[in-house]
Write a protein that holds these residues in place. Structure first.
Motif, PDB file in Angstrom:
ATOM      1  N   GLY A  68       3.302 -36.422 -25.717  1.00 41.40           N
ATOM      2  CA  GLY A  68       4.654 -36.498 -25.129  1.00 41.40           C
ATOM      3  C   GLY A  68       5.164 -37.926 -25.122  1.00 41.40           C
ATOM      4  N   PHE A  70       8.671 -38.960 -26.235  1.00 43.57           N
ATOM      5  CA  PHE A  70      10.109 -39.074 -25.922  1.00 43.57           C
ATOM      6  C   PHE A  70      10.670 -40.341 -26.600  1.00 43.57           C
ATOM      7  N   SER A  74       6.356 -45.018 -22.331  1.00 42.93           N
ATOM      8  CA  SER A  74       4.925 -45.064 -22.004  1.00 42.93           C
ATOM      9  C   SER A  74       4.118 -45.608 -23.185  1.00 42.93           C
ATOM     10  N   ASP A  92       4.617 -35.800 -30.600  1.00 42.99           N
ATOM     11  CA  ASP A  92       5.864 -35.242 -30.045  1.00 42.99           C
ATOM     12  C   ASP A  92       6.434 -34.253 -31.060  1.00 42.99           C
ATOM     13  N   ALA A 121       1.671 -30.500 -30.268  1.00 45.30           N
ATOM     14  CA  ALA A 121       0.530 -31.364 -29.912  1.00 45.30           C
ATOM     15  C   ALA A 121      -0.768 -30.560 -29.830  1.00 45.30           C
ATOM     16  N   ASP A 154       1.706 -35.782 -21.068  1.00 46.73           N
ATOM     17  CA  ASP A 154       3.053 -35.820 -20.488  1.00 46.73           C
ATOM     18  C   ASP A 154       4.015 -34.966 -21.325  1.00 46.73           C
ATOM     19  N   ASP A 156       4.738 -30.548 -22.677  1.00 50.12           N
ATOM     20  CA  ASP A 156       5.052 -29.214 -22.142  1.00 50.12           C
ATOM     21  C   ASP A 156       4.093 -28.798 -21.018  1.00 50.12           C
TER      22      ASP A 156
HETATM   23  C1  LIG Z   1       8.368 -36.021 -20.301  1.00 51.89           C
HETATM   24  S1  LIG Z   1       8.724 -36.370 -21.974  1.00 51.89           S
HETATM   25  C2  LIG Z   1       7.634 -37.717 -22.319  1.00 51.89           C
HETATM   26  C3  LIG Z   1       8.093 -39.001 -21.667  1.00 51.89           C
HETATM   27  C4  LIG Z   1       7.416 -40.238 -22.240  1.00 51.89           C
HETATM   28  N1  LIG Z   1       5.996 -40.241 -21.954  1.00 51.89           N
HETATM   29  C5  LIG Z   1       8.078 -41.506 -21.740  1.00 51.89           C
HETATM   30  O1  LIG Z   1       7.398 -42.395 -21.247  1.00 51.89           O
HETATM   31  O2  LIG Z   1       9.304 -41.621 -21.867  1.00 51.89           O
HETATM   32  C6  LIG Z   1       7.966 -34.998 -22.785  1.00 51.89           C
HETATM   33  C7  LIG Z   1       7.989 -35.046 -24.305  1.00 51.89           C
HETATM   34  O3  LIG Z   1       7.119 -34.009 -24.770  1.00 51.89           O
HETATM   35  C8  LIG Z   1       7.633 -33.506 -25.976  1.00 51.89           C
HETATM   36  N2  LIG Z   1       7.073 -32.163 -26.188  1.00 51.89           N
HETATM   37  C9  LIG Z   1       7.425 -30.996 -25.588  1.00 51.89           C
HETATM   38  N3  LIG Z   1       6.679 -29.985 -26.041  1.00 51.89           N
HETATM   39  C10 LIG Z   1       5.808 -30.505 -26.943  1.00 51.89           C
HETATM   40  C11 LIG Z   1       4.774 -29.968 -27.753  1.00 51.89           C
HETATM   41  N4  LIG Z   1       4.477 -28.673 -27.727  1.00 51.89           N
HETATM   42  N5  LIG Z   1       4.089 -30.805 -28.554  1.00 51.89           N
HETATM   43  C12 LIG Z   1       4.383 -32.134 -28.597  1.00 51.89           C
HETATM   44  N6  LIG Z   1       5.350 -32.701 -27.840  1.00 51.89           N
HETATM   45  C13 LIG Z   1       6.053 -31.904 -27.032  1.00 51.89           C
HETATM   46  C14 LIG Z   1       9.143 -33.531 -25.786  1.00 51.89           C
HETATM   47  O4  LIG Z   1       9.803 -33.551 -27.040  1.00 51.89           O
HETATM   48  C15 LIG Z   1       9.336 -34.797 -24.955  1.00 51.89           C
HETATM   49  O5  LIG Z   1       9.692 -35.891 -25.775  1.00 51.89           O
END
Ligand SMILES: C[S@@+](CC[C@H](N)C(=O)[O-])C[C@H]1O[C@@H](n2cnc3c(N)ncnc32)[C@H](O)[C@@H]1O
Length: 231
Positions: A68, A70, A74, A92, A121, A154, A156
């Motif tokens: 995760g 974004f 992080s 991601d 992921a 961080d 889903d």
């Molecule tokens: C809460 S955000 C992460 C925030 C990031 N750690 C930061 O510091 O800004 C969650 C991220 O997980 C990704 N995501 C959601 N489902 C996912 C999956 N199945 N596999 C990989 N990434 C995923 C989304 O696209 C999103 O960018």
């Protein structure tokens, strides 16, 4: 003896920010750019980012897996704490958001330390686990069981319990899993919340707490961060 955590007033939050956060200007610029997105609240706070940075340094991690990414906040915190030969693999599903992250990795001069894998992921973790050599999208990263020093979870939330066994296999003994949002804005203790994300986080917290193969500490920073150390 008290079991309570201090309640944070706005003034105390400001105090913590004033006397602990040393945010580089580039990181702040990324926060300001991300704030213009509708999904801005997905980004971690600077306090949490600095916590991740210091944990990386304390743990001596050289191989980090981020689930995760974004817009990259992080990942910047982790990558800037890695030693010269350290690598982080960011996972991601969004090309759009990680395009922003890539710009900042380049501007920070950290792009050599960061690999990005777009896709589910869960699948990426399984590929690393099953690989016999470093995948071509993550050269020099490592592969197979016990190949990772630190994992940041961080993505889903509904899949947190599914990530858990894969992460435990990927972590070396003594490796650290840092799981974000384990309090999920308080919904973990509110029975009216039965959405998949809340159920996933509750189940993850139960799994980690009940697992004799790990040490665990739930830290009430930001939206709750669990530190799970593989024995
Ligand atoms: C809460 S955000 C992460 C925030 C990031 N750690 C930061 O510091 O800004 C969650 C991220 O997980 C990704 N995501 C959601 N489902 C996912 C999956 N199945 N596999 C990989 N990434 C995923 C989304 O696209 C999103 O960018």
């Amino acid at each position: 003896m008290s079991r309570k955590n201090i309640q944070l007033t706005e003034k105390l939050e400001e105090y913590i920010f004033r006397f602990s956060v040393r945010e580089p200007s580039l990181f702040r610029k990324l926060r300001e750019e991300t704030a213009r997105l509708a999904q801005a609240n997905m980004q971690i706070s600077p306090e949490e980012g600095q916590f991740l940075n210091i944990l990386t340094k304390i743990s001596g991690a050289r191989r980090i897996l981020e689930i995760g990414t974004f817009t990259g906040y992080s990942s910047l915190c982790f990558a800037s704490a890695l030693p010269p030969d350290g690598k982080i693999l960011c996972c991601d599903i969004s090309e759009e958001w990680t395009k922003i992250a890539k710009r900042y990795w380049n501007e920070a001069g950290l792009e050599q330390k960061i690999h990005l894998k777009i896709g589910s992921a869960l699948e990426t973790l399984q590929v690393i686990l099953d690989s016999k050599t470093s995948p071509d999208w993550a050269p020099d990263f490592g592969f197979g069981p016990s190949s990772v020093d630190l994992v940041f979870l961080d993505a889903d939330k509904e899949n947190y319990p599914n990530y858990y066994p894969l992460i435990l296999k990927l972590l070396r003994s003594g490796g650290l899993l840092i799981a974000d949002n384990v309090l999920w804005d308080g919904s973990v203790v509110d029975d009216s919340h039965q959405e998949p994300s809340t159920i996933g986080i509750r189940k993850f917290n139960e799994l980690a707490y009940g697992d004799p193969n790990v040490d665990v500490s739930m830290v009430p920073i930001a939206d709750g961060v669990s530190l799970v150390r593989k024995k």
